[in-house]
Design an enzyme around this catalytic site. Structure first.
Site, PDB file in Angstrom:
ATOM      1  N   HIS A 117       0.829  -1.202   0.000  1.00  0.00           N
ATOM      2  CA  HIS A 117       0.000   0.000   0.000  1.00  0.00           C
ATOM      3  C   HIS A 117       0.862   1.250   0.000  1.00  0.00           C
ATOM      4  O   HIS A 117       2.069   1.202   0.270  1.00  0.00           O
ATOM      5  CB  HIS A 117      -0.910   0.016   1.231  1.00  0.00           C
ATOM      6  N   ASP A 119       0.616   4.864   2.048  1.00  0.00           N
ATOM      7  CA  ASP A 119      -0.099   5.371   3.213  1.00  0.00           C
ATOM      8  C   ASP A 119      -1.114   6.446   2.848  1.00  0.00           C
ATOM      9  O   ASP A 119      -0.796   7.421   2.156  1.00  0.00           O
ATOM     10  CB  ASP A 119       0.883   5.943   4.243  1.00  0.00           C
ATOM     11  N   HIS A 272       4.622   0.004   0.051  1.00  0.00           N
ATOM     12  CA  HIS A 272       5.431  -0.744   1.000  1.00  0.00           C
ATOM     13  C   HIS A 272       4.612  -1.835   1.677  1.00  0.00           C
ATOM     14  O   HIS A 272       3.379  -1.858   1.608  1.00  0.00           O
ATOM     15  CB  HIS A 272       6.082   0.172   2.031  1.00  0.00           C
ATOM     16  N   ARG A 287       4.964   6.168  14.190  1.00  0.00           N
ATOM     17  CA  ARG A 287       4.850   6.670  12.820  1.00  0.00           C
ATOM     18  C   ARG A 287       4.167   8.029  12.764  1.00  0.00           C
ATOM     19  O   ARG A 287       3.111   8.232  13.372  1.00  0.00           O
ATOM     20  CB  ARG A 287       4.042   5.696  11.952  1.00  0.00           C
TER      21      ARG A 287
END
Length: 296
Positions: A117, A119, A272, A287
């Protein structure tokens, strides 16, 4: 993109650091201390490296949550994840990615990145990039893979290229949300309010990078549901072909985490995947996600 001048005082002393290309893709930054003030010139150098290599690995960082947030904000406004229960207390800009349980309850999102995907591609304004900071690393596994979507587009066979040029695809946060991959129980049921924050959106299949002008594929198995304007079976077959082409070995960089790594990748250029780790190997990362532009 945040302005490149006037953020840090010009009196801040420049740091001596090296930018070393990694085999296949990406670059590692050695000798830079992000806990210290960063000069405008050093920030500009990092920004250019990020555009060139798409994923940067800042080694041996010791950052507080606020320092992590402050560095991320140098690149633009930060986006707050829809799963509010997994945000760091006092620092909602940070999403906790973790397989650790406390009193039987997950402290973070334990199966983040379980499918390929980009983000927040399911948002009208997807992410520019993400910064993931290693707090606790598993003894086994836990690698993160990146696929270069510029290269995927540039090497796309003519038949597939013709099939997707000018077309748009729909992205949805719930596309694979409930599909287990690292074990059941990591994904809480979404409330009506949360669902209202992640309504499906349409984006071009081929997007243009707003800073470099390079074209890239912008679909992923994690969030893309279908191509608009064609029959469902044809859409499914084309998307599967795009996914398989995107993750060919020559397009992949595999990051094997080291303690105190801070990883910064470009969601406009890459997709990723988290490879997972055994459930009995604790893993925790923080994150931040930087807002980008509406794809075109």
């Amino acid at each position: 993109m945040a302005e490149l001048s006037g953020i840090a005082p010009h009196t801040v002393r420049r740091q001596a650091f090296d930018i070393r290309p990694l085999p296949g893709a990406g670059a590692e930054i050695m000798g830079l201390d992000l806990s210290q003030p960063l000069s405008t010139a050093d920030f500009y150098r990092i920004h250019q490296a990020h555009l060139q290599y798409h994923v940067l690995v800042f080694r041996q960082q010791t950052l507080t949550p606020q320092q992590h947030i402050d560095f991320s904000r140098r690149f633009g406004p930060l986006q707050i994840h829809v799963l509010k229960q997994f945000l760091l207390a006092g620092h909602p800009e940070i999403l906790i990615v973790s397989n650790i349980l406390r009193e039987g309850e997950p402290v973070g999102l334990g199966d983040a990145g379980k499918y390929w995907h980009s983000d927040l591609s399911y948002k009208e304004t997807p992410s520019l990039g993400s910064m993931l900071y290693a707090r606790i690393l598993p003894a086994i596994g836990g690698d993160t893979k990146f696929a270069n979507m510029h290269r995927a587009w540039e090497t796309l066979p003519d038949a597939l290229r013709q099939a997707v040029e000018g077309r748009r695809a729909v992205h949805s946060y719930t596309a694979t949300y409930s599909q287990p991959k690292f074990g059941a129980g990591w994904r809480p049921a979404l409330t009506e309010k949360q669902l209202s924050e992640v309504k499906s959106v349409s984006h071009p299949i081929i997007r243009t990078h707003p800073e470099t002008g390079r074209k890239a594929l912008f679909v992923s198995e994690g969030f893309t549901t279908h191509i608009e304007g064609i029959p469902a079976d044809e859409s499914r077959d084309i998307l599967q072909a795009l996914y398989q082409h995107s993750i060919r070995e020559e397009n992949i960089y595999t990051h094997r985490w080291q303690p105190n790594d801070l990883l910064f990748w470009d969601n406009r250029s890459l997709i990723h995947l988290a490879t997972g780790c055994p459930a009995d190997c604790p893993r925790q990362l923080y994150r931040t996600t930087i807002q980008g532009d509406i794809p075109f």
